[in-house]
Motif scaffolding. Structure first.
Motif, PDB file in Angstrom:
ATOM      1  N   ASP A  90      33.897  45.393  44.520  1.00  0.00           N
ATOM      2  CA  ASP A  90      34.436  44.054  44.811  1.00  0.00           C
ATOM      3  C   ASP A  90      35.915  43.984  44.451  1.00  0.00           C
ATOM      4  N   MET A  91      36.303  44.634  43.359  1.00  0.00           N
ATOM      5  CA  MET A  91      37.725  44.716  43.023  1.00  0.00           C
ATOM      6  C   MET A  91      38.243  46.072  43.468  1.00  0.00           C
ATOM      7  N   ASP A  92      39.157  46.043  44.411  1.00  0.00           N
ATOM      8  CA  ASP A  92      39.576  47.260  45.097  1.00  0.00           C
ATOM      9  C   ASP A  92      40.871  47.825  44.500  1.00  0.00           C
ATOM     10  N   ILE A  93      40.930  49.144  44.355  1.00  0.00           N
ATOM     11  CA  ILE A  93      42.111  49.752  43.716  1.00  0.00           C
ATOM     12  C   ILE A  93      43.393  49.635  44.548  1.00  0.00           C
ATOM     13  N   ASN A  94      43.236  49.495  45.849  1.00  0.00           N
ATOM     14  CA  ASN A  94      44.423  49.327  46.699  1.00  0.00           C
ATOM     15  C   ASN A  94      44.701  47.838  46.951  1.00  0.00           C
ATOM     16  N   TYR A  95      43.726  47.148  47.478  1.00  0.00           N
ATOM     17  CA  TYR A  95      43.901  45.736  47.864  1.00  0.00           C
ATOM     18  C   TYR A  95      44.210  44.856  46.645  1.00  0.00           C
ATOM     19  N   ASP A  96      43.451  45.021  45.579  1.00  0.00           N
ATOM     20  CA  ASP A  96      43.624  44.169  44.400  1.00  0.00           C
ATOM     21  C   ASP A  96      44.570  44.773  43.369  1.00  0.00           C
ATOM     22  N   LEU A  97      44.497  46.093  43.204  1.00  0.00           N
ATOM     23  CA  LEU A  97      45.214  46.696  42.076  1.00  0.00           C
ATOM     24  C   LEU A  97      46.462  47.465  42.508  1.00  0.00           C
ATOM     25  N   LYS A  98      46.756  47.445  43.779  1.00  0.00           N
ATOM     26  CA  LYS A  98      48.037  47.879  44.364  1.00  0.00           C
ATOM     27  C   LYS A  98      48.352  49.365  44.267  1.00  0.00           C
ATOM     28  N   LEU A  99      47.322  50.197  44.138  1.00  0.00           N
ATOM     29  CA  LEU A  99      47.598  51.634  44.180  1.00  0.00           C
ATOM     30  C   LEU A  99      47.926  52.027  45.617  1.00  0.00           C
ATOM     31  N   ASN A 100      48.803  52.999  45.730  1.00  0.00           N
ATOM     32  CA  ASN A 100      49.259  53.446  47.039  1.00  0.00           C
ATOM     33  C   ASN A 100      48.273  54.456  47.624  1.00  0.00           C
ATOM     34  N   MET A 146      44.572  42.589  34.584  1.00  0.00           N
ATOM     35  CA  MET A 146      45.139  41.656  33.606  1.00  0.00           C
ATOM     36  C   MET A 146      46.661  41.692  33.609  1.00  0.00           C
ATOM     37  N   ARG A 147      47.220  42.885  33.772  1.00  0.00           N
ATOM     38  CA  ARG A 147      48.693  43.016  33.735  1.00  0.00           C
ATOM     39  C   ARG A 147      49.336  42.244  34.895  1.00  0.00           C
ATOM     40  N   ASP A 148      48.781  42.374  36.080  1.00  0.00           N
ATOM     41  CA  ASP A 148      49.350  41.660  37.232  1.00  0.00           C
ATOM     42  C   ASP A 148      49.108  40.154  37.122  1.00  0.00           C
ATOM     43  N   TYR A 149      47.908  39.797  36.733  1.00  0.00           N
ATOM     44  CA  TYR A 149      47.572  38.365  36.625  1.00  0.00           C
ATOM     45  C   TYR A 149      48.514  37.681  35.627  1.00  0.00           C
ATOM     46  N   CYS A 150      48.669  38.281  34.468  1.00  0.00           N
ATOM     47  CA  CYS A 150      49.506  37.661  33.430  1.00  0.00           C
ATOM     48  C   CYS A 150      50.983  37.638  33.841  1.00  0.00           C
ATOM     49  N   ALA A 151      51.415  38.647  34.586  1.00  0.00           N
ATOM     50  CA  ALA A 151      52.804  38.639  35.056  1.00  0.00           C
ATOM     51  C   ALA A 151      53.034  37.478  36.038  1.00  0.00           C
ATOM     52  N   ALA A 187      50.396  30.559  42.896  1.00  0.00           N
ATOM     53  CA  ALA A 187      50.024  31.528  41.859  1.00  0.00           C
ATOM     54  C   ALA A 187      49.073  30.884  40.856  1.00  0.00           C
ATOM     55  N   PRO A 188      48.297  31.706  40.175  1.00  0.00           N
ATOM     56  CA  PRO A 188      48.163  33.173  40.241  1.00  0.00           C
ATOM     57  C   PRO A 188      46.985  33.643  41.092  1.00  0.00           C
ATOM     58  N   HIS A 189      46.782  33.035  42.249  1.00  0.00           N
ATOM     59  CA  HIS A 189      45.642  33.387  43.113  1.00  0.00           C
ATOM     60  C   HIS A 189      45.644  34.877  43.499  1.00  0.00           C
ATOM     61  N   ARG A 190      44.455  35.409  43.723  1.00  0.00           N
ATOM     62  CA  ARG A 190      44.291  36.762  44.237  1.00  0.00           C
ATOM     63  C   ARG A 190      45.223  36.978  45.443  1.00  0.00           C
ATOM     64  N   THR A 191      45.958  38.077  45.595  1.00  0.00           N
ATOM     65  CA  THR A 191      45.814  39.302  44.859  1.00  0.00           C
ATOM     66  C   THR A 191      46.858  39.470  43.741  1.00  0.00           C
ATOM     67  N   TRP A 192      47.128  38.369  43.011  1.00  0.00           N
ATOM     68  CA  TRP A 192      47.899  38.446  41.772  1.00  0.00           C
ATOM     69  C   TRP A 192      49.174  39.294  41.913  1.00  0.00           C
ATOM     70  N   GLU A 193      50.080  38.823  42.774  1.00  0.00           N
ATOM     71  CA  GLU A 193      51.305  39.584  43.025  1.00  0.00           C
ATOM     72  C   GLU A 193      52.470  38.946  42.279  1.00  0.00           C
ATOM     73  N   PRO A 194      52.980  39.616  41.246  1.00  0.00           N
ATOM     74  CA  PRO A 194      54.029  39.030  40.408  1.00  0.00           C
ATOM     75  C   PRO A 194      55.403  39.046  41.072  1.00  0.00           C
ATOM     76  N   ASP A 195      56.283  38.220  40.551  1.00  0.00           N
ATOM     77  CA  ASP A 195      57.704  38.309  40.876  1.00  0.00           C
ATOM     78  C   ASP A 195      58.124  39.747  40.570  1.00  0.00           C
ATOM     79  N   THR A 196      58.823  40.409  41.509  1.00  0.00           N
ATOM     80  CA  THR A 196      59.164  41.825  41.276  1.00  0.00           C
ATOM     81  C   THR A 196      60.065  41.992  40.044  1.00  0.00           C
ATOM     82  N   LEU A 197      60.705  40.902  39.594  1.00  0.00           N
ATOM     83  CA  LEU A 197      61.515  40.985  38.372  1.00  0.00           C
ATOM     84  C   LEU A 197      60.644  41.035  37.125  1.00  0.00           C
ATOM     85  N   TYR A 198      59.395  40.611  37.237  1.00  0.00           N
ATOM     86  CA  TYR A 198      58.496  40.543  36.074  1.00  0.00           C
ATOM     87  C   TYR A 198      57.415  41.619  36.078  1.00  0.00           C
TER      88      TYR A 198
END
Ligand code: SGN
Ligand code: CA
Length: 506
Positions: free
Chosen positions: A242-252, A304-309, A195-206
């Motif tokens: 370049d920053m994708d709403i699904n791949y990077d930002l996790k929208l379904n 930013m929210r995912d990266y910081c988490a 962490a916190p490498h792309r795709t910035w996936e936080p601990d699900t608790l955070y």
């Protein structure tokens, strides 16, 4: 009376001498704990600035030690940076000029020399150098970039899946190794977070940690890159696809790469928390129909929210390691280092990722807690670079620094009131083009005030910045008559550095 006076004088002199000796006594062969995260920006470490988030545990290192205000890398990307850490050389010398090369593991590295000098050496976490680690008594690494959830680790060649979140597990393994080590020998442990490498996936608790936080938008987020061709032609923009709403930002939803399932390695609990967090965000996004600047700003906040988490977990786990050292009486005889393999863009110039010699990615965070006896505290302003790490670790361990290493030991900076003659400029060279993020090949020089960069390969463009007047590097002053004298000096100094580091690649 006279005799009494003489005796008293002699006693005070003796007392003075012994107290000086006591003060000066440094631990010989201290332990070395080197924690490096992947893509951790100094902008998200509160010891540097708490504008974005707080990192109370990482800050503890600087609170009790030193914070490098001018710390840089030589080639702002993963494998090159790691090869430089190990070899103390710029990447044209150690061969690791980009991520695609396999590291030549026969080279002289500092872990190998420390091991030969009786240190116990270990690397745990991200490695990314393709060839197996050498020079380590113990290695337990993630394959390639690693996975965030229930990740695989390769322990001395054997692959095992671990249940949990990667940052916690990396630290679990490190603490276990520390506990089981031979306590009669000093240790050198490299703890490398994925962490916190792309795709910035936080601990699900955070996941909810920064859910409602609105991050300040960098003033050059909507940069138009005038006068900077390489910056205009990059592909690391938050504002473009370049920053994708699904791949990077996790929208379904379907994105550029189809519908990526981020939950495929998760267990039921993790998946449930994930969906509870991201499904309402998807719903809200689909209702709002953002376009233009509003869409760009939404993407920035989401990123930013995912990266910081992710950093939230890194910080928690740094705290666990520091607590372990405290509890086991190791704090005084250990050099503790926290850094990243390079910096990262937090929306400056509208970007994520790294690679450029611009400040946000050329710089890297560097905090150290010094072993007992070294007296420097607070901010350090000297220009330092990742070529310096290997010489520093060898130096404080009392091991001779091989002539072929290009960095210099930072040890002279570890004591206050020492007038150290230091370097006036740093060299940089980035090679990974053509590649995913389309950052052109370039090399350059940075002094305390100016920067000169040459972009080459499919272009031939020079850039120059006055960092005092233009800290965000928006105004390319190359060729500006007002700066003609400065430019001439920089051009000469850059050639000197290329000669000094023996780089004739271009
Ligand atoms: C991956 C990432 C890139 C990143 C490189 C290098 N893409 O390819 O965004 O720049 O790693 O990063 S991803 O789709 O796989 O996330 S590095 O830290 O390993 O150098
Ligand atoms: Ca990296």
């Amino acid at each position: 009376m006279n005799l009494l006076k003489t005796l008293f004088f002699a006693a005070s002199v003796l007392l003075f001498i012994t107290s000086c000796q006591k003060q000066k006594k440094v631990i010989e062969r201290p332990n070395i704990l080197y924690i490096m995260s992947d893509d951790h920006s100094y902008q998200t470490i509160s010891a540097y600035s708490d504008k974005l988030m707080k990192t109370p545990n990482i800050d503890r290192i600087a609170d009790q030690g030193i914070l490098f205000e001018n710390s840089f890398v030589g080639n702002s990307i993963c494998a090159p940076s790691r090869a430089t850490l190990l070899t103390g050389k710029h990447t044209h010398k150690n061969g690791q000029i980009d991520n695609s090369v396999t590291f030549d593991s026969g080279q002289v590295t500092f872990p190998r020399l420390l091991k030969a000098a009786g240190y116990q050496t270990a690397i745990i976490g991200k490695w990314h150098l393709r060839s197996n680690p050498t020079g380590f008594d113990y290695w337990n690494i993630v394959p390639g970039q690693g996975q965030y959830y229930n990740p695989d680790f390769i322990e001395m060649g054997k692959k095992t899946r671990h249940e949990g979140y990667v940052t916690d597990i990396t630290t679990d393994i490190a603490l276990k190794w520390l506990d089981g080590r031979d306590k009669n020998k000093p240790f050198c442990l490299l703890l490398h977070n994925k962490a916190p490498h792309r795709t910035w996936e936080p601990d699900t608790l955070y996941l909810d940690e920064f859910k409602d936080k609105v991050f300040p938008v960098p003033e050059n987020f909507f940069d138009t890159y005038e006068g900077r061709q390489a910056a205009a032609e990059q592909k690391l923009s938050i504002r473009k696809k370049d920053m994708d709403i699904n791949y990077d930002l996790k929208l379904n939803v379907k994105g550029r790469f189809g519908e990526v399932d981020h939950t495929k390695r998760m267990n039921e609990k993790q998946r449930e928390r994930w969906n509870r967090h991201y499904l309402p965000i998807t719903k809200d996004f689909l209702e709002k129909h953002y376009t233009g600047d509003a869409l760009d700003l939404w993407k920035y906040q989401r990123y930013m929210r995912d990266y910081c988490a992710c950093i939230r977990s890194v910080d928690k786990n740094v705290g666990r390691v520091l607590d372990y050292l405290d509890k086991n009486g190791l704090t005084d005889n250990t050099l503790i280092v926290y850094t990243s393999d390079q910096g990262f863009y937090m929306g400056e110039h509208g970007w994520f990722d790294k690679r450029f010699m611009y400040e946000e990615s050329f710089r890297t965070p560097l905090l150290m807690r010094l072993p007992k006896g070294y007296t420097r505290r607070g901010k350090v302003n000297e220009l330092v670079q990742n070529i310096d790490y290997a010489p520093t670790f060898l130096d404080i361990a009392g091991v001779e620094i091989p002539k072929e290493m290009q960095g210099v030991s930072l040890k002279p900076l570890f004591n206050k009131n020492e007038n150290v003659k230091w370097r006036d400029a740093l060299y940089y060279h980035y090679y990974e083009f053509p590649n995913e993020h389309a950052v052109k090949r370039h090399y350059g020089i940075r002094t305390d005030r100016y920067k000169l960069i040459h972009f080459y390969y499919d272009i031939d463009v020079w850039e120059m910045y006055d960092l005092k007047k233009d800290p965000h590097e928006m105004n390319n002053i190359f060729g500006n008559t007002e700066y003609a004298a400065v430019q001439k000096k920089l051009e000469k100094r850059l050639q000197e550095l290329r000669d000094y580091y023996q780089d004739d690649t271009e």
